[in-house]
Scaffold this motif. Structure first.
Motif, mmCIF file in Angstrom:
data_model
loop_
_atom_site.group_PDB
_atom_site.id
_atom_site.type_symbol
_atom_site.label_atom_id
_atom_site.label_comp_id
_atom_site.label_asym_id
_atom_site.label_seq_id
_atom_site.Cartn_x
_atom_site.Cartn_y
_atom_site.Cartn_z
ATOM 1 N N THR A 248 34.544 31.697 24.643
ATOM 2 C CA THR A 248 33.996 33.060 24.684
ATOM 3 C C THR A 248 34.644 33.858 25.806
ATOM 4 O O THR A 248 35.027 35.023 25.616
ATOM 5 C CB THR A 248 32.472 33.018 24.882
ATOM 6 N N ASP A 249 34.787 33.233 26.977
ATOM 7 C CA ASP A 249 35.423 33.911 28.113
ATOM 8 C C ASP A 249 36.900 34.180 27.825
ATOM 9 O O ASP A 249 37.431 35.231 28.198
ATOM 10 C CB ASP A 249 35.285 33.055 29.374
ATOM 11 N N THR A 251 38.248 34.665 24.900
ATOM 12 C CA THR A 251 38.288 35.778 23.944
ATOM 13 C C THR A 251 38.186 37.116 24.659
ATOM 14 O O THR A 251 38.927 38.064 24.365
ATOM 15 C CB THR A 251 37.138 35.639 22.923
ATOM 16 N N SER A 252 37.283 37.180 25.632
ATOM 17 C CA SER A 252 37.099 38.411 26.406
ATOM 18 C C SER A 252 38.375 38.789 27.157
ATOM 19 O O SER A 252 38.761 39.971 27.209
ATOM 20 C CB SER A 252 35.944 38.227 27.394
ATOM 21 N N CYS A 278 40.304 30.735 19.338
ATOM 22 C CA CYS A 278 39.053 30.544 20.092
ATOM 23 C C CYS A 278 37.841 30.517 19.164
ATOM 24 O O CYS A 278 36.956 29.662 19.308
ATOM 25 C CB CYS A 278 38.893 31.658 21.128
ATOM 26 N N ASP A 282 35.462 27.370 18.608
ATOM 27 C CA ASP A 282 34.067 27.584 19.018
ATOM 28 C C ASP A 282 33.108 27.535 17.834
ATOM 29 O O ASP A 282 31.927 27.853 17.970
ATOM 30 C CB ASP A 282 33.953 28.934 19.730
ATOM 31 N N LYS A 284 32.895 29.389 15.124
ATOM 32 C CA LYS A 284 32.400 30.682 14.653
ATOM 33 C C LYS A 284 33.279 31.079 13.469
ATOM 34 O O LYS A 284 34.178 31.919 13.591
ATOM 35 C CB LYS A 284 32.473 31.724 15.775
#
Length: 467
Positions: A248-249, A251-252, A278, A282, A284
């Protein structure tokens, strides 16, 4: 007259510079001894140091105007440097200085070659001015076969390559020009910007630093350095986060990369490719499929995006789509073991899905957590327990349903059994385990009698009575 080959052989290869320096300082005590300068020039040439040889050859000619061997050698060097007028002047003077037959023949040959280079240079410049860059490249190719050390012609050809959309060829010429011309900050700046446009931020950073070593106050290099350094830091941090599994980080960070450099398509594509990765890692799948598809619209043969989308399709139980992506990826990289294993897994899962699917039995996703699996199991076990049915036909149906539910819970709540199932192997299937034969639903209703489906933690306790 001293021949170049014989001088070089006599000097040998041991401490040539020391020997020549002694010649210059002590031979006859005469600093104007042209033979000493010529000897040193020949040593420089033997060592491939043509730039260093040129001043000594000029000194020889200054001291002895009719030394045709030195003048002929200097003409060769000037021709390679693209100094055509100066080279022609040397060759013409050789012809006027009572040369040997071989020297005369060589001088005439080089004059013809120099005239040809003058003609080609004029044609190349005309083609460039009229924006016919392909023609200019053709002319420059021929010139640079002879004028190999001409930095300006290499820079001109680099400009043509840029106009023709061949940046890597331009970089090759500019790198040569940066070595041929001292303090060539412009070449380093152009190389850096080209690498940047290609998405190679690390090489871009390295080249712009070379520019700043030559001139720390170079405005364009410094401004470009700040931009590349910022982007390089963002990408490095994002990759570290991916290695740590902090998707998640990461991706940001890659979203920030796209905002930082929205005008260079290469960074947009590479950032989306990594965001796709990612999301896939992850688990998703919906997001992964969306972003990977965006990448594949821009680059249909992007193997990384194909692999990551295939993994997302597997989570979504879209096995046909996963197989198609793996097969496409394999066409472009047939030796990739990850692709081969992923394709085999997708094919097993497709076959498995046509039999018994424990995830579908419990109504959960393939990436469901253990808590979700237990919750779904409890709900279905309560709904389908045979004690809830009085009609004999309904009871038999419920028994079979309950066996499937209990089997699904057994497999999916055990990490080892679940991994086997996720890899396309049913741990409760006799055929899968033994290679054929047997009833895949090998547990009977009796084997589950007395089993409390609600005893795996939580506040619920139920007791069932069986006849």
């Amino acid at each position: 007259m001293v021949a170049l080959g014989s001088v070089t052989r006599r000097l040998g290869s041991v401490f040539p510079f020391l020997l020549v320096l002694v010649d210059l300082q002590y031979e006859d005590g005469d600093p104007d001894n042209y033979i000493a300068y010529y000897r040193r020039a020949t040593v420089f040439l033997a060592m491939g140091k043509s730039k260093a040889a040129l001043p000594d050859l000029s000194k020889v000619i200054e001291l002895k105007m009719d030394f045709t061997a030195a003048r002929l050698q200097r003409g060769h060097l000037l021709l390679k440097q693209g100094k055509l007028d100066e080279a022609e002047d040397d060759f013409k003077k050789v012809l006027k200085s009572n040369p040997t037959e071989n020297e005369e023949k060589e001088a005439q040959s080089q004059l013809i070659k120099s005239d040809e280079m003058q003609r080609l240079r004029s044609q190349a410049l005309d083609a460039f001015e009229s924006s016919d860059y392909a023609a200019a490249i053709t002319f420059l190719d021929k010139i640079l076969e002879v004028c190999v050390w001409d930095a300006e012609l290499r820079e001109l050809r680099a400009e043509c390559f840029i106009k023709e959309g061949e940046p890597r060829k331009a970089i090759s010429d500019l790198k040569a020009a940066s070595k041929l011309k001292n303090d060539n900050t412009e070449a380093f700046y152009k190389i850096s910007t080209l690498y940047y446009q290609l998405g190679d931020h690390e090489l871009s950073l390295s080249e712009v630093r070379e520019c700043l070593k030559l001139d720390q106050d170079h405005k364009r290099c410094f401004a470009h350095y700040k931009q590349v350094k910022k982007l390089n830091k963002l990408i490095q941090t994002a990759e570290e986060l991916i290695r740590d599994g902090r998707y998640t980080d990461a991706t940001s960070k890659y979203e920030t990369v796209m905002k930082t450099e929205p005008s260079v398509s290469e960074y947009i594509i590479r950032s989306k490719e990594r965001i796709c990765h990612c999301f896939s890692k992850d688990e998703k799948p919906v997001e992964a499929i969306r972003v990977c598809s965006e990448v594949l619209q821009m680059e249909p043969e992007n193997v990384n995006a194909l692999k990551d989308r295939a993994e997302a399709y597997l989570i979504e139980e879209m096995y046909d789509e996963a197989i198609q992506d793996y097969e496409t990826a394999q066409e472009h990289n047939e030796n990739d073991q990850q692709i081969r294993e992923g394709l085999e897994k997708a094919q097993r899962l497709l076959k498995q899905s046509q039999k018994r699917d424990y995830y579908k039995i419990l109504g959960v996703k393939r990436n469901a957590k253990k808590q979700e699996i237990i919750k779904a199991y409890r709900k279905l076990a309560l709904q389908w327990h045979p004690d809830n049915f009085q009609n004999e036909e309904e009871k038999k149906k419920a028994e079979k349903k309950f066996i499937d539910i209990a089997a699904a819970k057994e497999v999916l709540s055990d990490p080892e059994m679940r991994k086997k199932f996720d890899d396309g192997e049913d741990p409760l299937d006799a055929e899968s385990q033994q290679g054929g034969g047997g009833n895949p639903f090998h547990r009977s209703w009796n084997s589950w009698q007395g089993f409390n489906p609600f005893s795996s933690g939580g506040p619920f306790r139920f007791k069932f009575h069986f006849n």
